[in-house]
Write an enzyme that holds these catalytic residues in place. Sequence first.
Site, PDB file in Angstrom:
ATOM      1  N   GLN A  43       0.849  -1.199   0.000  1.00  0.00           N
ATOM      2  CA  GLN A  43       0.000   0.000   0.000  1.00  0.00           C
ATOM      3  C   GLN A  43       0.882   1.247   0.000  1.00  0.00           C
ATOM      4  OE1 GLN A  43      -3.494  -0.621   3.003  1.00  0.00           O
ATOM      5  NE2 GLN A  43      -1.788  -1.869   3.678  1.00  0.00           N
ATOM      6  N   HIS A  99      -1.516   1.314  -4.337  1.00  0.00           N
ATOM      7  CA  HIS A  99      -1.934   2.710  -4.134  1.00  0.00           C
ATOM      8  C   HIS A  99      -1.091   3.699  -4.949  1.00  0.00           C
ATOM      9  CE1 HIS A  99      -4.048   1.722  -0.032  1.00  0.00           C
ATOM     10  NE2 HIS A  99      -4.747   1.353  -1.078  1.00  0.00           N
ATOM     11  N   CYS A 132      -5.791  12.750 -19.676  1.00  0.00           N
ATOM     12  CA  CYS A 132      -5.795  11.588 -20.576  1.00  0.00           C
ATOM     13  C   CYS A 132      -5.326  10.302 -19.904  1.00  0.00           C
ATOM     14  CB  CYS A 132      -4.933  11.865 -21.808  1.00  0.00           C
ATOM     15  SG  CYS A 132      -3.156  11.713 -21.513  1.00  0.00           S
ATOM     16  N   CYS A 191       1.257  17.636 -20.069  1.00  0.00           N
ATOM     17  CA  CYS A 191       1.344  16.178 -20.189  1.00  0.00           C
ATOM     18  C   CYS A 191       2.184  15.836 -21.418  1.00  0.00           C
ATOM     19  CB  CYS A 191      -0.067  15.612 -20.339  1.00  0.00           C
ATOM     20  SG  CYS A 191      -0.098  13.900 -20.887  1.00  0.00           S
ATOM     21  N   LEU A 225       3.494  -3.518  14.961  1.00  0.00           N
ATOM     22  CA  LEU A 225       3.926  -2.947  16.240  1.00  0.00           C
ATOM     23  C   LEU A 225       2.876  -3.160  17.318  1.00  0.00           C
ATOM     24  CD1 LEU A 225       6.314  -1.354  17.378  1.00  0.00           C
ATOM     25  CD2 LEU A 225       5.120   0.753  16.752  1.00  0.00           C
ATOM     26  N   GLU A 226       1.612  -3.008  16.945  1.00  0.00           N
ATOM     27  CA  GLU A 226       0.534  -3.161  17.925  1.00  0.00           C
ATOM     28  C   GLU A 226      -0.673  -3.800  17.256  1.00  0.00           C
ATOM     29  OE1 GLU A 226      -0.720   1.528  17.427  1.00  0.00           O
ATOM     30  OE2 GLU A 226       0.727   0.915  18.961  1.00  0.00           O
ATOM     31  N   ALA A 266       9.041  -3.554  12.785  1.00  0.00           N
ATOM     32  CA  ALA A 266       9.292  -4.324  11.560  1.00  0.00           C
ATOM     33  C   ALA A 266      10.779  -4.640  11.397  1.00  0.00           C
ATOM     34  CB  ALA A 266       8.782  -3.528  10.358  1.00  0.00           C
TER      35      ALA A 266
END
Length: 231
Positions: free
Chosen positions: A89, A107, A118, A134, A200-201, A217
């Site tokens: 994510q 994401h 476009c 663009c 962690l929790e 982690a």
Amino acid sequence: MEDRIVILTGAGLSAESGLGTFRDEGGLWTKYDLAEVATPEGFAADPHKVHDFYNARRRNCLEAAPNPAHHALARLQQARPESVSLVTQNVDDLLERAGAADVIHMHGSLTRAKCAACAASWDQRSDMDPAAACPACAAPATRPDIVWFGEYPYHMEAIWDLLRAADLFVAIGTSGQVYPAAAFVQDAARAGARTLELNLEDSDTSRDFHETRRGPASRLVPAWVAEALGG
Ligand code: OAD
């Protein structure tokens, strides 16, 4: 060791690299109004504000370095490229910079821009400006290639295929508050996978996992990867 492993990562994976999480104390959504900076409506109302937010996050990301958890996941994937899938994510590129390949960014990515007119998209590591033309259609409609609230995440069919075939599903550093990612644990379990949470929790979905481990982690992930590679 289980054959096919699908790993879902969230902001907690990059927290120890100095990138803020969203919902922890002091997290990004406690400092910024999500509706203003992470929705299509917010972008339409004030594109400069949205770009300021993501330009700052991109600079933070480019200054940050992968931590031992990113390196461990990259090691696991390099050892088992056919059977380990990394779904994130996160919009940073720290897994790639640790050496991981084929990371599925559901994401989007901070280092990609997209045309709001476009839908062309391109790599861009420098600051973005909504008035920039663009490269495909020349419309002055540059936006970050980030999936905002109210938009459909990327690669969902491929992810559901992976979950259906998984023997083990591991979620790392995610609060389980944002769907569809929050439902992956149930999708995987329904398909017969064992499920493990490294966080962690307690998260909103901790009770859905067969096993949960608590800690940072940078400690939990290398330890689990060593187990997985040794088993
Ligand atoms: P959250 O900020 O919601 O949750 C981060 C989780 O990581 C929490 O459960 C923390 O307990 C845990 N955590 C924090 N530090 C950790 C550490 N050092 N080690 C392990 N765990 C740690 O972030 P996400 O769940 O990733 O969407 O948020 C999901 C989505 O919401 C994001 O992708 C973003 C956001 O709005 C978009 O930007 C589209």
